[in-house]
Design an enzyme around this catalytic site. Structure first.
Site, mmCIF file in Angstrom:
data_model
loop_
_atom_site.group_PDB
_atom_site.id
_atom_site.type_symbol
_atom_site.label_atom_id
_atom_site.label_comp_id
_atom_site.label_asym_id
_atom_site.label_seq_id
_atom_site.Cartn_x
_atom_site.Cartn_y
_atom_site.Cartn_z
ATOM 1 N N GLY A 1 0.820 -1.222 0.000
ATOM 2 C CA GLY A 1 0.000 0.000 0.000
ATOM 3 C C GLY A 1 0.848 1.263 0.000
ATOM 4 O O GLY A 1 0.406 2.318 0.453
ATOM 5 N N PHE B 1 -1.796 7.162 0.978
ATOM 6 C CA PHE B 1 -1.449 8.348 1.780
ATOM 7 C C PHE B 1 -0.320 8.041 2.782
ATOM 8 O O PHE B 1 0.778 8.604 2.707
ATOM 9 C CB PHE B 1 -2.728 8.828 2.470
ATOM 10 N N ILE B 2 -0.577 7.133 3.716
ATOM 11 C CA ILE B 2 0.435 6.850 4.736
ATOM 12 C C ILE B 2 1.597 6.072 4.108
ATOM 13 O O ILE B 2 2.777 6.329 4.404
ATOM 14 C CB ILE B 2 -0.176 6.053 5.914
ATOM 15 N N THR C 1 -6.053 0.525 12.872
ATOM 16 C CA THR C 1 -6.701 1.798 13.206
ATOM 17 C C THR C 1 -7.376 1.732 14.581
ATOM 18 O O THR C 1 -7.677 0.643 15.078
ATOM 19 C CB THR C 1 -7.777 2.102 12.122
ATOM 20 N N ASP C 2 -7.627 2.889 15.160
ATOM 21 C CA ASP C 2 -8.357 2.920 16.438
ATOM 22 C C ASP C 2 -9.836 2.590 16.249
ATOM 23 O O ASP C 2 -10.544 2.317 17.213
ATOM 24 C CB ASP C 2 -8.198 4.290 17.134
ATOM 25 N N GLU C 3 -10.297 2.607 14.974
ATOM 26 C CA GLU C 3 -11.727 2.374 14.727
ATOM 27 C C GLU C 3 -12.162 0.963 15.121
ATOM 28 O O GLU C 3 -13.348 0.706 15.308
ATOM 29 C CB GLU C 3 -12.071 2.654 13.262
ATOM 30 N N TYR D 1 -15.848 -1.030 7.326
ATOM 31 C CA TYR D 1 -14.394 -0.815 7.296
ATOM 32 C C TYR D 1 -13.761 -1.279 8.603
ATOM 33 O O TYR D 1 -12.801 -2.062 8.602
ATOM 34 C CB TYR D 1 -14.089 0.677 7.060
ATOM 35 N N LYS E 1 -11.058 -4.353 9.263
ATOM 36 C CA LYS E 1 -9.728 -4.135 9.873
ATOM 37 C C LYS E 1 -9.607 -4.965 11.151
ATOM 38 O O LYS E 1 -8.548 -5.517 11.446
ATOM 39 C CB LYS E 1 -9.507 -2.644 10.184
#
Ligand SMILES: NC(=O)c1ccc[n+]([C@@H]2O[C@H](COP(=O)([O-])OP(=O)(O)OC[C@H]3O[C@@H](n4cnc5c(N)ncnc54)[C@H](O)[C@@H]3O)[C@@H](O)[C@H]2O)c1
Length: 357
Positions: free
Chosen positions: A7, A11-12, A133-135, A158, A162
């Site tokens: 990936g 972005f990251i 992610t924290d999600e 999502y 994850k």
């Protein structure tokens, strides 16, 4: 260090590639399928650097992954490739299950086979860093923070995909001994972020004098982290993190969505004054279904154990980001005109209930 980054055109991932090659001096192979969210333009700084290479590969393609692992012989794999936009996961969850769950499983299996064939001295040093992610932890009330032992409670497609991938990564450590480390990070922002996410969308709409959509009452709180601070944490976790451990990464920067949008308006009013204050463009729109109210990360473990701390304050990071989008139209204009024009995603319309794209 020789690192495969999955990936790396996102972005990251692109910030990781730039940092690992140019700052850490590491050799990187970027594996990316190049979905709508990817941009090879984010990697222009590495175009002529012999320490960087790129392969267009889907992480669901086991044979291609095995070939890449055998050819590059990495000491570590940093796994970022994912479908990442909550609103898109509401419109169609299938690609999220395919890449985030099936893809992570395929990558874990390919890495396990590769790792098992390594000579003893290289086996013990091998690392698989799964970036999450924290999600996955769900939604907080007005107080409290997520720590490494917080229970999983994902609430969007999502986040659920994850969470599933986190469980797989963890299990591959416990069952097979693969030296896996997990990191769970809060919301990132910064240069080269695809303009469907809150901060770049707001900057670009505000620059163009368009409405600034704020979901629901705007009081949903996120813990914001400048992307280069996240990348620095990932470099430390890769180099010094302990296999089998989890590290929560966050900026101790809680702000409501409305505060974020207002801050962007105020920065732009200062940098490029317009006849009317940009806050007048703020438009409240129907909320995201299942919108988590508050996320907050306790980064104590990564700070204490690995000596990490965020270098940017929210204001300094946000101003840098606004300036970057103002100076880099050539990067984002083709995305706004070609890939995503800023239309609303992730609303469940009555007639579309139950469809899965
Ligand atoms: N952005 C955030 O705020 C944030 C916060 C915490 C964790 N994360 C996690 O960090 C990772 C990167 O996030 P991002 O915001 O940079 O995402 P992004 O959407 O900007 O980039 C994702 C990249 O993955 C690639 N990709 C997607 N499916 C693929 C597949 N099947 N095979 C190979 N490549 C594929 C895309 O082409 C893209 O380049 C994700 O795993 C995400 O869950 C993101």
């Amino acid at each position: 260090m020789r690192v495969i980054v999955t990936g790396g055109a996102g972005f990251i991932g692109s910030a990781v590639c730039r940092n690992f090659v140019l700052r850490q001096g590491w050799t990187v192979l970027n594996i990316d399928k190049l979905t709508y969210a990817a941009s090879l333009g984010s990697l222009d700084a590495l175009k002529t650097d012999s320490r960087y290479s790129f392969l267009r590969v889907d992480i669901c393609d086991r044979a291609a992954l095995e070939k890449a692992l055998a050819g590059f012989a990495p000491e570590a794999v940093l796994h970022l490739a994912a479908e990442t936009h909550v609103d898109r996961s509401i419109d169609g969850s299938a690609p999220f299950i395919q890449t985030n769950v099936v893809g992570t499983h395929t990558l874990l299996e390919a890495c396990r086979a590769h790792w098992a064939r390594l000579p003893n001295d290289r086996r013990s040093g091998f690392r698989f860093l799964h970036v999450s992610t924290d999600e996955v932890f769900g939604s907080l009330g007005p107080t409290g923070q997520f720590c490494e032992t917080s229970p999983y409670d994902p609430r969007s497609p999502y986040a659920a995909s994850k969470a599933a991938s986190d469980h797989l990564a963890r299990a591959w450590h416990e069952t097979y001994g693969l030296p896996v480390i997990l990191s769970n990070c809060s919301n990132n922002y910064g240069p080269f972020q695809f303009p469907e996410k809150l901060i770049p969308l707001t900057i670009l709409n505000a620059l163009e004098g368009k409405p600034l959509p704020v979901y629901g009452d705007g009081q949903n709180i996120r813990d914001w982290l400048y992307v280069d601070d996240h990348v620095q944490a990932l470099a430390l976790v890769l180099a010094n993190g302990r296999p089998g451990q989890k590290y929560n990464v966050g900026g101790r920067n809680e702000h409501s969505n409305l505060q974020v949008v207002e801050a962007i308006c105020d920065i732009l009013d200062e940098l490029v004054p317009s006849a009317q204050k940009r806050r007048r463009l703020i438009t409240f729109v129907p909320d995201r279904p299942g919108h988590d109210r508050r996320y907050a990360i306790d980064p104590d473990k990564v700070e204490r154990e690995l000596g990490w701390s965020a270098a940017e304050s929210f204001h300094s990071g946000l101003e840098k980001t606004v300036r970057w989008y103002m100076a880099n139209r050539a990067w984002w204009e083709p995305l706004r005109t070609g890939v995503y024009a800023g239309h609303r995603l992730g609303l469940i319309e009555a007639g579309r209930q139950g469809q899965s794209a």
